[in-house]
Write an enzyme that holds these catalytic residues in place. Structure first.
Site, PDB file in Angstrom:
ATOM      1  N   LYS A 153       0.799  -1.037  -0.050  1.00 37.18           N
ATOM      2  CA  LYS A 153       0.056   0.119  -0.260  1.00 37.18           C
ATOM      3  C   LYS A 153       0.703   1.250  -0.012  1.00 37.18           C
ATOM      4  O   LYS A 153       0.493   2.335  -0.083  1.00 37.18           O
ATOM      5  CB  LYS A 153      -0.880   0.079   1.142  1.00 37.18           C
ATOM      6  CG  LYS A 153      -2.283  -1.073   1.092  1.00 37.18           C
ATOM      7  CD  LYS A 153      -3.090  -0.948   1.742  1.00 37.18           C
ATOM      8  CE  LYS A 153      -4.294  -2.351   1.483  1.00 37.18           C
ATOM      9  NZ  LYS A 153      -5.354  -1.847   2.293  1.00 37.18           N
TER      10      LYS A 153
ATOM     11  N   SER B 102      -7.830   0.164   8.501  1.00 38.63           N
ATOM     12  CA  SER B 102      -7.534  -1.029   9.581  1.00 38.63           C
ATOM     13  C   SER B 102      -6.296  -1.248   9.976  1.00 38.63           C
ATOM     14  O   SER B 102      -5.734  -1.864  10.959  1.00 38.63           O
ATOM     15  CB  SER B 102      -8.192  -2.388   9.389  1.00 38.63           C
ATOM     16  OG  SER B 102      -7.646  -2.851   8.168  1.00 38.63           O
TER      17      SER B 102
END
Length: 312
Positions: A49, A74
């Site tokens: 990411k 999260s």
């Protein structure tokens, strides 16, 4: 689009790792496939990411950089955005569910992100994000439903295909849809004509499977899965890309995820998180579909709470 993907890759290269590609003869022999693993668990912040987060931050205007950014996550995108912002001195606000793994919360703090807690559901995430935006003027960057994020995530598969151009299949886990959408774009523009993209998803958070089956974005009925990075759902930007570029989404059960995770730990001697193991779990489950093919799996991340392993 091919030029855009290439330009993005060049722009983010100073901020990311070119992660290795590993093989396991034991797993290959077990499955009957020519198998390659792109190890994004070795990426900065421990997951793919950072690629999309960095591209999104680099695309901000100077005024947007001054006011900062906010996201809800999260864990893995939270860490990635906090690190990307740290690299270019931008304030970063992270809305995190209060049940997010401690290892991921601690990493956000280390990278300089400011955590704002929310309840573990999408409605609460979005509501708290809006409160932060109203208060600070920060720019919202979605973890997966943002074209700059999707283009950034495509660079993992682009690197993969540059090293292994004859791959027949690319497999990724699917949560919010950013990685698999980016992978589909990279496969289209850098893979061979016949390449197929598959996504793996837990039964306990199977919105993407149902969305692809029904032709419209569905919500999760439950998020009770060990694969905490896959508890989110698709968006209106990545869903059309997935519809056009993904062959199928295959669901796996919790015990299948844990078994695949353990197999990677035991045989490859590397740390992956449950979300990563979903990709191998689907290959094991649907072994005949992939036999005698050259298969690439993107191991999405390795951010594991070592005090709460699922093997026992």
């Amino acid at each position: 689009m091919k030029k855009e993907l290439s330009a993005c890759h060049e722009a983010i290269k100073p901020y990311i790792h070119k992660t290795p590609i590993l093989e396991s003869k034991h797993i290959e022999n077990f499955l009957g496939s020519d198998l390659y693993f792109k190890c994004e668990n070795f990426q900065r912040a421990g997951a793919f990411k950072i690629r999309g987060a960095t591209n999104a931050v680099l695309k901000l205007s100077e005024e947007q950089k001054r006011k900062g950014v906010v996201t809800h996550s999260s864990g893995n995108f939270a860490q990635a955005l906090a690190l990307a912002c740290c690299s270019v001195n931008v304030k970063c606000y992270i809305v995190m569910p209060d049940d997010a793994p401690l290892v991921k919360r601690n990493a956000v703090i280390v990278y300089g992100g400011e955590i704002i807690n929310c309840a573990p559901n999408l409605e609460s995430r979005e509501r708290v994000c809006k409160q932060v935006i109203d208060k600070t003027g920060a720019t919202f960057i979605h973890p997966s439903n943002d074209i700059n994020v999707i283009v950034g995530q495509s660079t993992a598969a682009k690197e993969f295909l540059e090293a292994e151009p004859e791959l027949d299949v690319l497999i990724t886990p699917i949560g919010g849809g950013g990685l698999i959408a980016g992978t589909a774009l990279a496969a289209k523009h850098f893979g061979k004509k016949e390449i197929e993209v598959y996504g793996g998803e837990p039964f306990e958070a199977d919105d993407a499977y149902r969305s692809l089956e029904n032709g419209k974005i569905e919500s999760n009925r439950t998020t009770d899965t060990i694969a905490d990075g896959l508890r989110t759902q698709l968006g209106d930007i990545n869903f059309p890309i997935i519809q056009q570029g993904v062959k199928a989404i295959i669901r796996v059960r919790e015990n299948e995820i844990i078994s695949a995770m353990r197999l990677i730990w035991e045989r490859m001697k590397i740390i992956v998180e449950p979300s990563s193991a979903v990709a191998l779990a689907l290959l094991i489950k649907e072994r005949p579909v992939f036999e005698d093919k050259k298969v690439g799996i993107i191991l999405s991340g390795g951010n594991v709470d070592l005090d709460n392993l699922p093997f026992y």
